[in-house]
Design a protein around this motif. Structure first.
Motif, PDB file in Angstrom:
ATOM      1  N   GLU A 164      30.757  66.918  60.252  1.00  0.00           N
ATOM      2  CA  GLU A 164      31.622  67.625  61.207  1.00  0.00           C
ATOM      3  C   GLU A 164      32.647  68.493  60.462  1.00  0.00           C
ATOM      4  N   SER A 165      33.199  67.951  59.371  1.00  0.00           N
ATOM      5  CA  SER A 165      34.198  68.716  58.613  1.00  0.00           C
ATOM      6  C   SER A 165      33.571  69.928  57.934  1.00  0.00           C
ATOM      7  N   ILE A 166      32.318  69.748  57.453  1.00  0.00           N
ATOM      8  CA  ILE A 166      31.627  70.884  56.837  1.00  0.00           C
ATOM      9  C   ILE A 166      31.374  71.967  57.876  1.00  0.00           C
ATOM     10  N   TRP A 167      30.955  71.553  59.081  1.00  0.00           N
ATOM     11  CA  TRP A 167      30.686  72.526  60.141  1.00  0.00           C
ATOM     12  C   TRP A 167      31.971  73.246  60.572  1.00  0.00           C
ATOM     13  N   GLY A 177      31.285  82.875  67.389  1.00  0.00           N
ATOM     14  CA  GLY A 177      32.541  82.395  66.829  1.00  0.00           C
ATOM     15  C   GLY A 177      32.410  81.522  65.611  1.00  0.00           C
ATOM     16  N   HIS A 178      31.174  81.313  65.126  1.00  0.00           N
ATOM     17  CA  HIS A 178      30.948  80.470  63.956  1.00  0.00           C
ATOM     18  C   HIS A 178      30.175  81.259  62.903  1.00  0.00           C
ATOM     19  N   ALA A 179      30.440  80.959  61.645  1.00  0.00           N
ATOM     20  CA  ALA A 179      29.722  81.631  60.565  1.00  0.00           C
ATOM     21  C   ALA A 179      28.238  81.307  60.625  1.00  0.00           C
ATOM     22  N   ARG A 180      27.418  82.300  60.378  1.00  0.00           N
ATOM     23  CA  ARG A 180      25.978  82.049  60.329  1.00  0.00           C
ATOM     24  C   ARG A 180      25.667  81.315  59.030  1.00  0.00           C
ATOM     25  N   TYR A 192      26.188  80.858  53.515  1.00  0.00           N
ATOM     26  CA  TYR A 192      26.733  81.645  54.603  1.00  0.00           C
ATOM     27  C   TYR A 192      26.225  83.081  54.492  1.00  0.00           C
ATOM     28  N   ALA A 193      25.843  83.656  55.623  1.00  0.00           N
ATOM     29  CA  ALA A 193      25.455  85.063  55.651  1.00  0.00           C
ATOM     30  C   ALA A 193      26.722  85.920  55.644  1.00  0.00           C
ATOM     31  N   VAL A 194      26.734  86.961  54.790  1.00  0.00           N
ATOM     32  CA  VAL A 194      27.879  87.886  54.719  1.00  0.00           C
ATOM     33  C   VAL A 194      27.365  89.306  54.910  1.00  0.00           C
TER      34      VAL A 194
END
Length: 842
Positions: A523-526, A541-544, A612-614
């Protein structure tokens, strides 16, 4: 308290060796040369970009990621080769057969150790005949299919596996089943603990495999190029040899041309060339004996040694000739010359070594090696040109007198009746008119150049090391044997960038370390990806992201039993388990999703990676800053890493190294000059005056870099300290000569004129030779060497101009501050140019 020391005793000892025992000196240096020659060929070669990244913490974290995750996919070490096929339509029947036959022939060759092949052609063949499992069966299926069946099979293959679109060029049209390019992959089994990523860091085990593959693939016809880290590694290494093959002969021709102008005597030219060759031999021999690998950066060392060696050689011969034209004999003239020059050479060597050695403070190994090798090479150059060359000159001139061999050009450069002698005193004219006003203007302009130059960018990219896509036309002017090979790497990488969808996003990585079985860890990682920074790609609203969490969610969608296990331990019903994480990991690793899971978590549940996608157009700085910000949100230890972060980290280290080496070089040189002028002349303030042209030169170099948009990179990041190291040569020679000529009661302009015409002539010959000798790096194959050659040549030119224009007004102001009105007691008798004083040594 008088700190001045009597150094003359030590100079007299060396004078005695040079003048009275030249044969012994020559023999000793030849024996040393033989000893250093034993080290030639013993140093290896280091090329590519990984040599600069391996000391960066972000790279070390990335290596841990690769070690912990990627290698679990295969039981043995593997490497890959790309088969890049292009044509009118690579999805037509003939082109599909070419790709399949190429892969079949590669797989059939046991020397290539092929363990797997993938391609769009294989996917299409299996749609045509689902029972086909081998390349031979797939070839039969395609051969028996009609064009219509093939077009339909292409459409179905893409529908069934959308991921294969990435292997097709951007112009792929699903309706017409056409594309102009495609990529097939061949996976090889490799012996030894080397991955296929080794290619940019040195020799790759794939080099021989991929060169052999080129021959095999060529047998199927069509346009299929072989590409991979082995070819990339080979071409990186070849760039070094080809650059040297171009630069060295061109430098030799230009240096010889200007040495002929400077020496104007075949015997003096021979002595100078032999001394230069000896300096390079000793330095490369030292590298071999010390086990220092030759890299792109060390290509710059020989030109730097030539720069200092030429400077020393011309000064030694020119100063000796000044005494000879006054009617003194060989031994007396050389003793007078070395009395003065050994001190000047010591000052120059000390400051130059400090300038180069300042690079040893860098966190990047190749820059440290460069600083060490260059500093040691300068010490060798001092010994050879300070002792060997004068001894050889004494021996050969004595022999010339005995055999009656004629003298040629023996007049010193910068004599009063020459054109050069009339131009050199330009700084003295300024010093006569308004020295203080000139210095005020200089301070203002230097401050502006420094401020403007502080905006120089810092970059580190692989492109700086790559050879050009097309060799410049001027290379055709070189003999055929010196022309570089036709490189393919840049052309291929440009083709891939132009024709394949690289995506609107890149990837950045966070490496997680710590217990991943504690409740709430996932949960903390997410949560770390909530409300992501601007450079991150956002989904609702969340990083891909791709991580062990997404693997759990993906497998839960396919397996009801596993989904029930996750649901029982998911307190907030968001698809992310909170409790009994070890039980969930165990179940996942016992499932068909094991391989995918082990790409994101280790089997002991103590490390994980989150990708993470940037945005692809986001800057290195933004991606790095944002990745670090997200990593800071983690409850466990997390490190930002990935290619983008690594490249930015190296850029930061380069900028830091440039600043630190500049401070060390400038500060160390200032302390050294103040101490040395205190000990030798009892005038510490002369050391400060000596630095003025150098500060101007450094500011001008930085401003030039920004104006020409040349960034700090692994080579140009050393240019400021090198500018100090080489630039001090010019001002130190002039200041020391002035100190010899000037004392209280002597007209300052007389001393300046004798110094500028005597030493300035040698400075001019040295400047012309070294600017062209080092500037020839501009023709090197790689852009990074060309930029370095240009900046080094410019720094020498700036140093020369600053010494002749800035130093005279500064020395006049210094003399007036130290001695007041007595500084110009003989001005009236000195003539309009202050030329009334006698030349020669004081």
């Amino acid at each position: 308290m008088d700190f001045q020391i009597d150094y003359q005793h030590y100079i007299d000892v060396v004078d005695g060796w040079i003048v009275d025992q030249p044969k012994t000196v020559l023999l000793a240096f030849l024996l040393l040369s033989a000893g250093f020659s034993a080290g030639l060929g013993q140093s290896g070669t280091s090329s590519g970009t990984s040599q600069f990244t391996e000391d960066v913490p972000a790279y070390q974290a990335f290596e841990e990621v690769n070690d912990n995750f990627e290698r679990v996919t295969f039981e043995e070490d593997t490497g890959t080769t790309q088969l890049i096929q292009s044509g009118t339509n690579v999805l037509s029947k003939p082109e599909l057969l070419r790709m399949l036959r190429a892969q079949q022939r590669l797989q059939a060759n046991p020397e290539l150790s092929v363990v797997q092949t993938t391609s769009v052609a294989r996917a299409v063949a299996r749609v045509i005949d689902p029972s086909a499992t081998t390349l031979a069966e797939e070839i039969d299926a395609v051969e028996q299919a009609t064009p219509t069946e093939i077009d339909r099979a292409v459409q179905v293959a893409v529908e069934q596996n959308p991921a294969i679109r990435a292997s097709l060029s951007e112009d792929f049209n699903v309706r017409s089943a056409s594309a102009s390019a495609t990529i097939g992959i061949v996976t090889h089994s490799l012996s030894g603990e080397v991955s296929d990523s080794a290619g940019t860091g040195g020799d790759s085990p794939l080099t021989e495999i991929q060169r052999h593959a080129e021959f095999i693939v060529g047998s199927v016809g069509g346009d299929i190029r072989v590409f991979g880290s082995g070819i990339l590694s080979e071409e990186f290494n070849s760039v070094i040899g080809d650059s040297l093959a171009l630069v060295v002969p061109a430098a030799v021709v230009l240096i010889l041309f200007f040495l002929v102008f400077a020496y104007r005597d075949p015997i003096d030219l021979l002595i100078g060339v032999v001394s230069l060759a000896m300096a390079v031999l000793w330095t490369f021999g030292f590298m071999g004996l010390a086990g220092i690998a030759f890299s792109q950066m060390l290509i710059a060392v020989p030109p730097l040694l030539l720069a200092v060696g030429i400077d020393f050689g011309i000064h030694a011969i020119n100063r000796y000739r000044e005494e000879r034209t006054e009617g003194f004999g060989i031994h007396e003239s050389m003793r007078t010359a070395t009395d003065q020059l050994l001190v000047a050479f010591t000052i120059v060597t000390g400051t130059t070594v400090i300038g180069f050695a300042a690079n040893a403070s860098s966190d990047l190994g190749p820059i440290r090696d460069f600083g060490i090798v260059a500093a040691v090479g300068i010490v060798f150059t001092f010994l050879i040109f300070g002792i060997f060359l004068p001894a050889a000159k004494v021996y050969l001139d004595s022999l010339r007198e005995r055999v009656g061999f004629p003298e040629f050009g023996s007049e010193p450069l910068g004599a009063e009746d020459t054109v050069l002698g009339k131009v050199l005193p330009v700084g003295i004219h300024i010093a006569r008119i308004a020295p203080k006003a000139f210095l005020v203007m200089l301070v203002v302009s230097t401050a502006w150049m420094g401020y403007y130059g502080s905006g120089v960018d810092s970059r580190f990219t692989q492109d700086s090391f790559l050879p050009p896509e097309d060799n410049p036309e001027y290379l055709e002017l070189f003999p055929q044997q010196l022309q570089p090979r036709d490189y393919t790497v840049t052309e291929t990488t440009n083709f891939l960038e132009d024709n394949f969808q690289t995506g609107e996003e890149d990837v950045t990585t966070v490496y997680v370390e710590g217990s991943l079985t504690d409740g709430g860890t996932l949960e903390s990682i997410w949560r770390a990806g909530n409300s992501p920074p601007d450079s991150f790609v956002i989904d609702d609203g969340h990083a891909r992201e791709t991580s062990i969490i997404t693997v759990i969610q993906s497998y839960a969608e396919r397996d009801p039993e596993f989904a029930a296990l996750v649901a029982r331990n998911d307190r907030d019903a968001n698809g992310i388990p909170d409790d009994n994480l070890k039980q969930i990991y165990d179940a996942l690793l016992d499932s068909p999703a094991r391989g995918q899971a082990l790409n994101y978590i280790t089997d002991d549940y103590t490390s994980a990676r989150v990708e993470y996608a940037v945005e692809s157009d986001a800057s290195q700085a933004d991606v790095t800053e944002d990745t670090r910000a997200v990593a800071d949100r983690y409850r466990v230890e997390a490190t930002a890493t990935g290619n983008v972060v690594i490249l930015k980290a190296v850029s930061d280290v380069i900028a830091q190294s440039a600043f630190i080496s500049l401070v060390l070089a400038l500060g160390g040189s200032a302390v050294f000059l103040i101490i040395i002028y205190t000990l030798l002349e009892g005038r510490p303030s002369l050391g400060v005056v000596n630095l003025i042209p150098i500060v101007v030169t450094v500011a001008a170099i930085a401003a030039t870099m920004r104006y020409l948009d040349i960034p700090f990179n692994v080579m140009t990041g050393t240019i400021l300290s090198i500018g100090i190291g080489l630039g001090i040569d010019y001002s130190a020679h002039l200041v020391h000569r002035f100190a010899e000529e000037y004392d209280e009661g002597t007209d300052v302009f007389v001393a300046l004129t004798d110094s500028v015409r005597g030493t300035g002539g040698a400075l001019t010959g040295s400047m012309l030779t070294t600017v062209t000798g080092i500037g020839v790096l501009v023709i090197a194959i790689t852009p990074i060497l060309g930029q370095f050659g240009l900046l080094t040549g410019v720094s020498i030119l700036y140093s020369y101009v600053a010494s002749l224009v800035v130093l005279p007004p500064a020395l006049v102001v210094w003399a007036r501050l130290v001695h007041g009105e007595n500084a110009e007691t003989a001005e009236a008798a000195s003539g309009p140019d202050g030329a009334g004083g006698a030349g020669g040594a004081a």
